[in-house]
Design a protein around this motif. Structure first.
Motif, PDB file in Angstrom:
ATOM      1  N   GLN A 107       0.687  -1.237  -0.002  1.00  0.00           N
ATOM      2  CA  GLN A 107      -0.050   0.038   0.183  1.00  0.00           C
ATOM      3  C   GLN A 107       0.923   1.241   0.082  1.00  0.00           C
ATOM      4  O   GLN A 107       0.597   2.300  -0.567  1.00  0.00           O
ATOM      5  CB  GLN A 107      -0.878   0.099   1.293  1.00  0.00           C
ATOM      6  CG  GLN A 107      -2.083   0.986   1.303  1.00  0.00           C
ATOM      7  CD  GLN A 107      -2.721   0.466   2.670  1.00  0.00           C
ATOM      8  OE1 GLN A 107      -3.103  -0.567   2.818  1.00  0.00           O
ATOM      9  NE2 GLN A 107      -3.291   1.857   3.109  1.00  0.00           N
ATOM     10  N   LEU A 110       2.436   1.605  -3.401  1.00  0.00           N
ATOM     11  CA  LEU A 110       1.584   2.243  -4.445  1.00  0.00           C
ATOM     12  C   LEU A 110       1.051   3.594  -4.119  1.00  0.00           C
ATOM     13  O   LEU A 110       0.857   4.307  -5.102  1.00  0.00           O
ATOM     14  CB  LEU A 110       0.240   1.482  -4.406  1.00  0.00           C
ATOM     15  CG  LEU A 110       0.278  -0.301  -4.950  1.00  0.00           C
ATOM     16  CD1 LEU A 110      -0.861  -1.136  -4.587  1.00  0.00           C
ATOM     17  CD2 LEU A 110       0.873  -0.235  -6.326  1.00  0.00           C
ATOM     18  N   GLU A 127       1.257 -12.215 -10.107  1.00  0.00           N
ATOM     19  CA  GLU A 127      -0.269 -12.204 -10.226  1.00  0.00           C
ATOM     20  C   GLU A 127      -1.067 -12.069  -9.160  1.00  0.00           C
ATOM     21  O   GLU A 127      -1.745 -11.001  -8.873  1.00  0.00           O
ATOM     22  CB  GLU A 127      -0.824 -13.239 -11.008  1.00  0.00           C
ATOM     23  CG  GLU A 127      -0.429 -13.617 -12.279  1.00  0.00           C
ATOM     24  CD  GLU A 127       1.169 -14.103 -12.603  1.00  0.00           C
ATOM     25  OE1 GLU A 127       1.716 -14.538 -11.559  1.00  0.00           O
ATOM     26  OE2 GLU A 127       1.861 -13.854 -13.634  1.00  0.00           O
ATOM     27  N   ARG A 130      -0.383  -8.342  -8.022  1.00  0.00           N
ATOM     28  CA  ARG A 130      -1.430  -7.468  -8.873  1.00  0.00           C
ATOM     29  C   ARG A 130      -2.723  -7.607  -8.178  1.00  0.00           C
ATOM     30  O   ARG A 130      -3.333  -6.526  -8.114  1.00  0.00           O
ATOM     31  CB  ARG A 130      -1.302  -7.950 -10.245  1.00  0.00           C
ATOM     32  CG  ARG A 130      -2.135  -7.286 -11.225  1.00  0.00           C
ATOM     33  CD  ARG A 130      -1.752  -5.994 -11.646  1.00  0.00           C
ATOM     34  NE  ARG A 130      -2.856  -5.060 -11.977  1.00  0.00           N
ATOM     35  CZ  ARG A 130      -3.052  -4.101 -12.647  1.00  0.00           C
ATOM     36  NH1 ARG A 130      -2.065  -3.929 -13.184  1.00  0.00           N
ATOM     37  NH2 ARG A 130      -4.227  -3.422 -12.722  1.00  0.00           N
ATOM     38  N   MET A 131      -3.211  -8.677  -7.813  1.00  0.00           N
ATOM     39  CA  MET A 131      -4.527  -8.929  -7.333  1.00  0.00           C
ATOM     40  C   MET A 131      -4.708  -8.126  -6.211  1.00  0.00           C
ATOM     41  O   MET A 131      -5.558  -7.346  -6.022  1.00  0.00           O
ATOM     42  CB  MET A 131      -4.808 -10.434  -7.096  1.00  0.00           C
ATOM     43  CG  MET A 131      -5.686 -10.870  -8.288  1.00  0.00           C
ATOM     44  SD  MET A 131      -5.311 -12.940  -8.401  1.00  0.00           S
ATOM     45  CE  MET A 131      -6.001 -13.242  -6.430  1.00  0.00           C
ATOM     46  N   ARG A 132      -3.619  -8.294  -5.253  1.00  0.00           N
ATOM     47  CA  ARG A 132      -3.597  -7.437  -4.051  1.00  0.00           C
ATOM     48  C   ARG A 132      -3.606  -5.899  -4.389  1.00  0.00           C
ATOM     49  O   ARG A 132      -4.568  -5.361  -3.673  1.00  0.00           O
ATOM     50  CB  ARG A 132      -2.398  -7.944  -3.110  1.00  0.00           C
ATOM     51  CG  ARG A 132      -2.469  -7.323  -1.689  1.00  0.00           C
ATOM     52  CD  ARG A 132      -1.376  -7.562  -0.967  1.00  0.00           C
ATOM     53  NE  ARG A 132      -0.942  -9.102  -1.060  1.00  0.00           N
ATOM     54  CZ  ARG A 132      -0.895  -9.581   0.343  1.00  0.00           C
ATOM     55  NH1 ARG A 132      -1.090  -9.004   1.333  1.00  0.00           N
ATOM     56  NH2 ARG A 132      -0.680 -10.836   0.359  1.00  0.00           N
ATOM     57  N   ALA A 133      -2.623  -5.566  -5.266  1.00  0.00           N
ATOM     58  CA  ALA A 133      -2.950  -3.978  -5.589  1.00  0.00           C
ATOM     59  C   ALA A 133      -4.253  -3.675  -6.156  1.00  0.00           C
ATOM     60  O   ALA A 133      -4.815  -2.549  -5.743  1.00  0.00           O
ATOM     61  CB  ALA A 133      -1.749  -3.907  -6.694  1.00  0.00           C
ATOM     62  N   GLU A 134      -4.817  -4.629  -7.016  1.00  0.00           N
ATOM     63  CA  GLU A 134      -6.125  -4.093  -7.453  1.00  0.00           C
ATOM     64  C   GLU A 134      -7.466  -4.032  -5.937  1.00  0.00           C
ATOM     65  O   GLU A 134      -8.108  -2.940  -5.890  1.00  0.00           O
ATOM     66  CB  GLU A 134      -6.562  -5.172  -8.309  1.00  0.00           C
ATOM     67  CG  GLU A 134      -6.755  -4.605  -9.649  1.00  0.00           C
ATOM     68  CD  GLU A 134      -6.670  -5.635 -10.789  1.00  0.00           C
ATOM     69  OE1 GLU A 134      -7.150  -6.600 -10.706  1.00  0.00           O
ATOM     70  OE2 GLU A 134      -5.907  -5.255 -11.593  1.00  0.00           O
ATOM     71  N   ARG A 135      -7.071  -4.860  -5.232  1.00  0.00           N
ATOM     72  CA  ARG A 135      -7.841  -4.776  -3.812  1.00  0.00           C
ATOM     73  C   ARG A 135      -7.521  -3.495  -3.266  1.00  0.00           C
ATOM     74  O   ARG A 135      -8.551  -2.846  -2.873  1.00  0.00           O
ATOM     75  CB  ARG A 135      -7.417  -5.977  -3.224  1.00  0.00           C
ATOM     76  CG  ARG A 135      -8.640  -6.141  -2.084  1.00  0.00           C
ATOM     77  CD  ARG A 135      -8.420  -7.884  -1.569  1.00  0.00           C
ATOM     78  NE  ARG A 135      -9.210  -7.842  -0.222  1.00  0.00           N
ATOM     79  CZ  ARG A 135      -8.968  -8.897   0.523  1.00  0.00           C
ATOM     80  NH1 ARG A 135      -8.216  -9.712   0.283  1.00  0.00           N
ATOM     81  NH2 ARG A 135      -9.746  -8.873   1.458  1.00  0.00           N
ATOM     82  N   GLY A 137      -6.606  -0.875  -4.609  1.00  0.00           N
ATOM     83  CA  GLY A 137      -7.335   0.275  -5.385  1.00  0.00           C
ATOM     84  C   GLY A 137      -6.459   1.227  -5.713  1.00  0.00           C
ATOM     85  O   GLY A 137      -7.044   2.328  -6.068  1.00  0.00           O
ATOM     86  N   ASN A 139      -3.223   2.844  -7.887  1.00  0.00           N
ATOM     87  CA  ASN A 139      -2.548   2.713  -9.080  1.00  0.00           C
ATOM     88  C   ASN A 139      -1.375   3.547  -9.158  1.00  0.00           C
ATOM     89  O   ASN A 139      -1.388   4.880  -8.976  1.00  0.00           O
ATOM     90  CB  ASN A 139      -3.285   3.068 -10.389  1.00  0.00           C
ATOM     91  CG  ASN A 139      -2.823   2.054 -11.602  1.00  0.00           C
ATOM     92  OD1 ASN A 139      -1.662   1.365 -11.437  1.00  0.00           O
ATOM     93  ND2 ASN A 139      -3.414   2.054 -12.819  1.00  0.00           N
ATOM     94  N   THR A 267     -10.346  -3.072   1.645  1.00  0.00           N
ATOM     95  CA  THR A 267      -9.403  -2.525   0.657  1.00  0.00           C
ATOM     96  C   THR A 267      -8.394  -2.134   1.357  1.00  0.00           C
ATOM     97  O   THR A 267      -7.931  -0.976   1.134  1.00  0.00           O
ATOM     98  CB  THR A 267     -10.192  -1.425   0.130  1.00  0.00           C
ATOM     99  OG1 THR A 267     -10.705  -0.462   1.252  1.00  0.00           O
ATOM    100  CG2 THR A 267     -11.465  -1.639  -0.804  1.00  0.00           C
TER     101      THR A 267
END
Ligand code: TYD
Ligand code: MG
Length: 452
Positions: A107, A110, A127, A130-135, A137, A139, A267
């Protein structure tokens, strides 16, 4: 051919011995010595990261204050770091598995969008990250992910990418091919940390190292790791609860008294800037067995709810159980109540709980705990507008506690009507406070003031 050398290392404290021993003379642990191969360095072999040597300088010639700090986009983390991250510092970030170490540091990586960050993970795939980063939220175009465990390869990538912040997840997965033992062993951990240290100091890039914690609360593997780094942060809390505490146990660039509080959400982790508000349950009606303590964690005042349940023991031996507070201290408080104040608790079960899954060590919690116990035992509710701060001595006296002014102003800020403190703290009461401060010296006096 290079000679192979082996040595025995205590897996608990990192002590080294030429032969196997059953009990470590350094930390007194049994059966912790494991043989590790330390491949003798060949004369031509390259260090993972080379340094240019420095000359001695007169201390008076050195310009003070050129430690550059830059604030991270996380107030709680800045606070525990002593006001921001120092350039070239090596920060060990410890915590039990599943507590949220990777989440918090990803976090940070990011959200620090003005920094070029490299997040090296030996635990999860790209991967998964990346999934965690999407969670989470967020970028960040400047955040690079590397899944690699060999330190030599990591340094190669570092030279190419030249990040401004490096995160290593975790030290237990790193591996240097200079040493033959397995990742996570003492000599590997020590060597990799030393290389990262040298990298941080020569390039002035701050490095976060994640380290797992063993059951007894120490960073898995060696104490040596804690000696080498500049700052040790511990992430703690109960995985079943949402709150997480971030503490400093060592800080070369600031105090170790600071505390950061987070809430684990769907999140990612959210900073909790006003902890007292969330740690107290809002109730319309007063209930018995609940009392609010005005505690401090390091330098941070907190209002926290203590809950007690006293009931007649169903079986022969009464049970005493405590969550979030030292059980021996609870037994001591019960003995004081029995012996000094004449409450019969010998045949009662007593359960104590600190709300929010938080562990409390501040002895100032004592007064709220005895209040909660008596409130439950006698079935008298305590007004939710009262709070308590005092340590209880063996003779039943209410002893003074530190930082009373901060506790009083926090209680006032939170809208409490009365705070009960030791009479020996009287001198330190701020003149300007509007909250009613009740000073008490002995338990009897306290009960008569409280129950009138
Ligand atoms: P993680 O950071 O993987 O822990 P560690 O690196 O310390 O082992 O966090 C693990 C837990 O956090 C996992 O059980 C799921 C939870 N979690 C959330 O509740 N919300 C989130 O947004 C994320 C990313 C994780
Ligand atoms: Mg992790």
């Amino acid at each position: 051919m290079a000679k192979t050398k082996t040595s025995f290392f205590c897996q608990n404290c990192g002590a080294q011995s030429a032969k196997w021993i059953g009990k470590c003379p350094n930390c007194n642990e049994w059966n912790t010595y494991v043989e590790e191969v330390i491949q003798k360095e060949q004369s031509h072999s390259k260090q993972a990261y080379s340094i240019t040597s420095d000359k001695p300088h007169l201390i008076s010639d050195i310009v003070p204050g050129n430690t550059l700090r830059f604030p991270l986009p996380d107030k709680e983390l800045n606070r525990v770091l002593g006001g921001g991250l120092v350039q070239g510092s090596l920060v060990l970030f410890g915590g039990e598995p599943g507590i949220g170490k990777s989440t918090l540091l990803l976090q940070i990586a990011l959200s620090a969008s003005d920094l070029k960050v490299l997040y090296v993970s030996g635990e999860e795939s790209q991967e998964q990250l990346r999934m965690r980063a999407e969670r989470i939220g967020i970028n960040n175009k400047n955040c690079y992910i590397l899944t690699e465990t060999t330190i030599q390869n990591i340094f190669q990538q570092l030279e190419q990418i030249q990040p401004q912040l490096l995160v290593i997840d975790s030290i237990q997965t790193l591996y240097t091919n200079l040493i033959d033992s397995a990742p996570g062993s003492i000599s590997q951990i020590r060597q990799c940390t030393a290389d990262l240290m040298r990298y941080a100091k020569t390039t002035q890039v701050p490095v976060f190292i994640i380290g797992h914690i063993t059951k007894d609360g120490s960073i898995a593997g060696p104490k040596v790791l804690e000696h080498m780094v500049d700052t040790v942060l511990q992430f703690e809390g109960d995985t079943h609860h949402i709150y997480r505490l971030l503490r400093t146990t060592k800080n070369r660039f600031g105090s170790t008294n600071e505390l950061g509080i987070y809430e684990m959400t769907g999140t990612g982790l959210r900073e909790v800037s006003n902890p007292s508000e969330v740690l107290i349950t809002a109730r319309e009606e007063p209930v018995s067995g609940v009392a609010i303590a005005a505690i401090t964690e390091g330098v941070r005042p907190l209002m926290i709810e203590t809950q007690a349940l006293v009931s007649t023991a169903a079986y022969g031996t009464p049970q005493r159980s405590s969550t979030g507070y030292d059980l021996r201290r609870l037994s001591m408080l019960l003995a004081v109540l029995e012996k000094r104040c004449g409450f019969r608790l010998g045949s009662k079960d007593v359960f104590l709980n600190i709300a929010g899954g938080i562990k409390v060590e501040d002895p100032a919690t004592d007064l709220a705990i005895v209040t909660a116990i008596l409130s439950s035992g006698e079935e008298v509710p305590i007004s939710p507008r009262y709070c308590f701060a005092g340590e209880i001595g063996l003779s039943g006296e209410i002893r003074p506690v530190n930082r009373i002014d901060q506790r009083i102003s926090e209680a006032e800020k939170m809208g409490f009507e009365q705070i009960f403190i030791s009479k020996y703290n009287k001198k330190e009461i701020p003149k300007t406070s509007h909250i009613k401060v009740q000073t008490v010296g002995k338990m009897e006096e306290f009960f008569s003031k409280l129950f009138g």
